[in-house]
Design a protein around this motif. Structure first.
Motif, short mmCIF file in Angstrom:
data_model
loop_
_atom_site.label_atom_id
_atom_site.label_comp_id
_atom_site.label_asym_id
_atom_site.label_seq_id
_atom_site.Cartn_x
_atom_site.Cartn_y
_atom_site.Cartn_z
N VAL A 154 0.84 -1.20 0.00
CA VAL A 154 0.00 0.00 0.00
C VAL A 154 0.87 1.25 0.00
CG1 VAL A 154 -1.67 1.32 1.34
CG2 VAL A 154 -1.97 -1.13 1.07
N GLY A 155 1.97 1.21 0.75
CA GLY A 155 2.87 2.36 0.79
C GLY A 155 3.43 2.70 -0.57
N VAL A 156 3.85 1.69 -1.32
CA VAL A 156 4.39 1.93 -2.67
C VAL A 156 3.32 2.51 -3.58
CG1 VAL A 156 5.33 0.80 -4.72
CG2 VAL A 156 6.18 0.17 -2.45
N LEU A 157 2.10 1.98 -3.52
CA LEU A 157 1.01 2.49 -4.35
C LEU A 157 0.68 3.94 -4.01
CD1 LEU A 157 -1.41 -0.58 -4.41
CD2 LEU A 157 0.06 0.23 -6.26
N VAL A 158 0.63 4.27 -2.73
CA VAL A 158 0.32 5.64 -2.32
C VAL A 158 1.39 6.60 -2.79
CG1 VAL A 158 0.09 7.14 -0.31
CG2 VAL A 158 -1.09 4.96 -0.35
N VAL A 159 2.65 6.23 -2.62
CA VAL A 159 3.74 7.12 -3.05
C VAL A 159 3.68 7.35 -4.56
CG1 VAL A 159 6.24 7.27 -3.33
CG2 VAL A 159 5.27 6.57 -1.15
N ASN A 160 3.47 6.30 -5.34
CA ASN A 160 3.39 6.46 -6.80
C ASN A 160 2.21 7.33 -7.21
OD1 ASN A 160 5.63 4.84 -7.11
ND2 ASN A 160 4.47 2.99 -7.57
N THR A 161 1.08 7.19 -6.52
CA THR A 161 -0.08 8.02 -6.83
C THR A 161 0.18 9.48 -6.53
OG1 THR A 161 -1.55 6.15 -6.34
CG2 THR A 161 -2.54 8.36 -6.38
N VAL A 162 0.82 9.75 -5.39
CA VAL A 162 1.14 11.13 -5.02
C VAL A 162 2.12 11.73 -6.03
CG1 VAL A 162 2.28 12.57 -3.29
CG2 VAL A 162 0.67 10.80 -2.58
N VAL A 163 3.10 10.96 -6.46
CA VAL A 163 4.06 11.46 -7.45
C VAL A 163 3.36 11.80 -8.76
CG1 VAL A 163 6.04 10.83 -8.88
CG2 VAL A 163 6.04 10.32 -6.44
N ASP A 164 2.45 10.95 -9.21
CA ASP A 164 1.70 11.23 -10.44
C ASP A 164 0.90 12.53 -10.31
OD1 ASP A 164 2.69 9.02 -11.68
OD2 ASP A 164 0.97 7.74 -11.22
N ALA A 165 0.29 12.72 -9.14
CA ALA A 165 -0.50 13.94 -8.92
C ALA A 165 0.39 15.18 -8.92
CB ALA A 165 -1.26 13.84 -7.60
N VAL A 166 1.55 15.09 -8.29
CA VAL A 166 2.48 16.23 -8.26
C VAL A 166 2.99 16.53 -9.66
CG1 VAL A 166 4.72 17.02 -7.40
CG2 VAL A 166 3.14 15.85 -5.87
N LEU A 167 3.28 15.50 -10.43
CA LEU A 167 3.75 15.71 -11.81
C LEU A 167 2.67 16.38 -12.66
CD1 LEU A 167 5.68 12.42 -12.69
CD2 LEU A 167 6.61 14.73 -12.54
N ALA A 168 1.42 15.99 -12.44
CA ALA A 168 0.33 16.60 -13.20
C ALA A 168 0.22 18.09 -12.91
CB ALA A 168 -0.97 15.90 -12.87
N VAL A 169 0.54 18.49 -11.68
CA VAL A 169 0.48 19.91 -11.32
C VAL A 169 1.68 20.67 -11.86
CG1 VAL A 169 0.48 21.52 -9.39
CG2 VAL A 169 -0.91 19.46 -9.28
N LEU A 170 2.87 20.07 -11.71
CA LEU A 170 4.09 20.76 -12.13
C LEU A 170 4.27 20.76 -13.64
CD1 LEU A 170 6.63 19.51 -9.43
CD2 LEU A 170 5.31 21.64 -9.47
N ASP A 171 3.86 19.67 -14.29
CA ASP A 171 4.04 19.56 -15.74
C ASP A 171 2.79 18.93 -16.35
OD1 ASP A 171 4.93 19.39 -18.30
OD2 ASP A 171 6.51 17.92 -17.93
N PRO A 172 1.82 19.74 -16.76
CA PRO A 172 0.58 19.19 -17.33
C PRO A 172 0.81 18.33 -18.56
CG PRO A 172 0.33 21.52 -16.79
CD PRO A 172 1.79 21.20 -16.65
N ARG A 173 1.98 18.49 -19.21
CA ARG A 173 2.26 17.68 -20.39
C ARG A 173 2.40 16.21 -20.06
NH1 ARG A 173 7.55 20.66 -22.31
NH2 ARG A 173 7.87 20.37 -20.07
N SER A 174 2.66 15.90 -18.77
CA SER A 174 2.83 14.51 -18.37
C SER A 174 1.50 13.77 -18.31
CB SER A 174 3.52 14.42 -17.00
OG SER A 174 2.72 15.02 -16.01
N MET A 175 0.39 14.51 -18.34
CA MET A 175 -0.93 13.88 -18.31
C MET A 175 -1.32 13.43 -19.71
SD MET A 175 -2.05 13.89 -15.22
CE MET A 175 -3.82 13.70 -15.39
N ILE A 176 -1.92 12.26 -19.80
CA ILE A 176 -2.38 11.73 -21.08
C ILE A 176 -3.88 11.93 -21.15
CG2 ILE A 176 -2.57 9.68 -22.52
CD1 ILE A 176 -0.07 8.62 -21.18
N ARG A 177 -4.30 12.70 -22.12
CA ARG A 177 -5.72 12.97 -22.27
C ARG A 177 -6.18 12.57 -23.67
NH1 ARG A 177 -3.98 17.71 -19.56
NH2 ARG A 177 -4.91 17.97 -17.49
N GLU A 178 -7.43 12.24 -23.78
CA GLU A 178 -8.03 11.91 -25.06
C GLU A 178 -9.01 13.02 -25.44
OE1 GLU A 178 -9.83 8.15 -25.07
OE2 GLU A 178 -8.01 7.03 -24.60
N ASP A 179 -8.87 13.55 -26.65
CA ASP A 179 -9.77 14.61 -27.12
C ASP A 179 -11.07 14.00 -27.63
OD1 ASP A 179 -7.84 16.47 -26.52
OD2 ASP A 179 -6.90 16.32 -28.50
#
Length: 287
Positions: A262-287
């Motif tokens: 659970v700790g590894v999953l939580v850390v990875n999720t938090v990192v993904d969220a921080v990356l989305a804030v700092l660099d929106p290009r890291s998010m994959i979106r479908e138009d």
């Protein structure tokens, strides 16, 4: 896997002199005579209600044991991660500046070679070396427990050095790429101070990959404290899981592995969220 270890956990808990009838009754009350899939189903039902069971040896609630040991492990991993970043970012930045394209071939070779060597040294082996030099030979630092602030030095250093070498390499590679970007040339053309160019423009844009790897390193540090904790007799989950495996304490082993996962999953999720804030290009979106 824990069930494949030879031996009887109930016999280990009750002792070699316990009557066979008592051992059999205890196994039946714990459901250890049921098929493995049935035991797993019972475990999942208890887990859904927040019941992690009781330890086979001390008969204490597993949640209480984990709650007592978890803070020490989290603190060790967090301090190790902070030291990793504190070492990796300046070292990687300096190496990137000195080895930018067309410059510092010898510095690049020396940095790459030394970082590979440092990164391949196992943290527990480094810990043993630190214990011998600074604990046994020089007598400067304690080598067991966490009773004093100085007791944190050796385990934190042994946990952080290898990941710091890996992260520093990523910082250097990313910085070298960024220093060739057009906006860096524009910043230099404006005659900005070199420290403003490197720290204000280049480094923030080079940290995306480093942040991703840093999050993975933090997750691995939480789980990687097992060997370091056993080297330094650290009262955390790492030393507890080793003793519980030796005692075949199924509920305690399962709970600690679950906490690590659970700790590894939580850390990875938090990192993904921080990356989305700092660099929106890291998010994959479908138009």
């Amino acid at each position: 896997m824990i069930h494949l270890i030879p031996g009887d956990p109930v016999r280990a808990a009750l002792g070699p002199t316990a009557p066979a009838e008592l051992v059999a009754a205890r196994r039946a009350s714990l459901g250890l005579d049921d098929p493995l899939l049935v035991q797993y189903g019972h475990y999942l039902r208890s887990l859904a209600t927040g019941d992690l069971g009781t330890t086979l040896g001390s008969q204490l609630p597993v949640a209480d044991v984990v709650g007592q040991r978890l803070p020490a492990t989290l603190l060790l991993a967090l301090l190790g991660f902070l030291l990793t970043v504190a070492l990796a970012v300046p070292v990687g930045t300096l190496a990137g500046v000195l080895t930018r394209r067309g410059h510092g071939r010898r510095a690049e070779l020396g940095f790459t070679t030394s970082s590979i060597v440092v990164a391949t040294v196992p943290d527990f082996l480094l810990g043993v070396g630190l214990v011998y030099v600074f604990g046994v030979h020089l007598g400067w630092l304690p080598v067991a427990g966490n009773a004093t602030p100085s007791a944190y030095v050796l385990p934190v250093v042994s946990l952080a050095v290898g990941p710091a070498a890996i992260l520093a390499r990523i910082v250097r590679v990313e910085l070298v790429e960024v220093l060739d970007a057009d906006y860096i040339r524009t910043a230099r053309a404006k005659r900005l101070a070199p420290w403003k160019v490197y720290l204000g423009h280049a480094l923030p844009n080079a940290m995306t990959s480093a942040l991703t790897l840093g999050g993975l390193l933090l997750g691995s540090m939480v789980a990687g404290t097992v060997l370091v904790e056993n080297v330094f007799a650290w009262p955390g989950l790492g030393s507890t899981i080793v003793s519980s495996i030796l005692a075949k304490d199924y509920p305690l082993v399962q709970a600690i592995v679950l906490v690590y996962g659970v700790g590894v999953l939580v850390v990875n999720t938090v990192v993904d969220a921080v990356l989305a804030v700092l660099d929106p290009r890291s998010m994959i979106r479908e138009d």
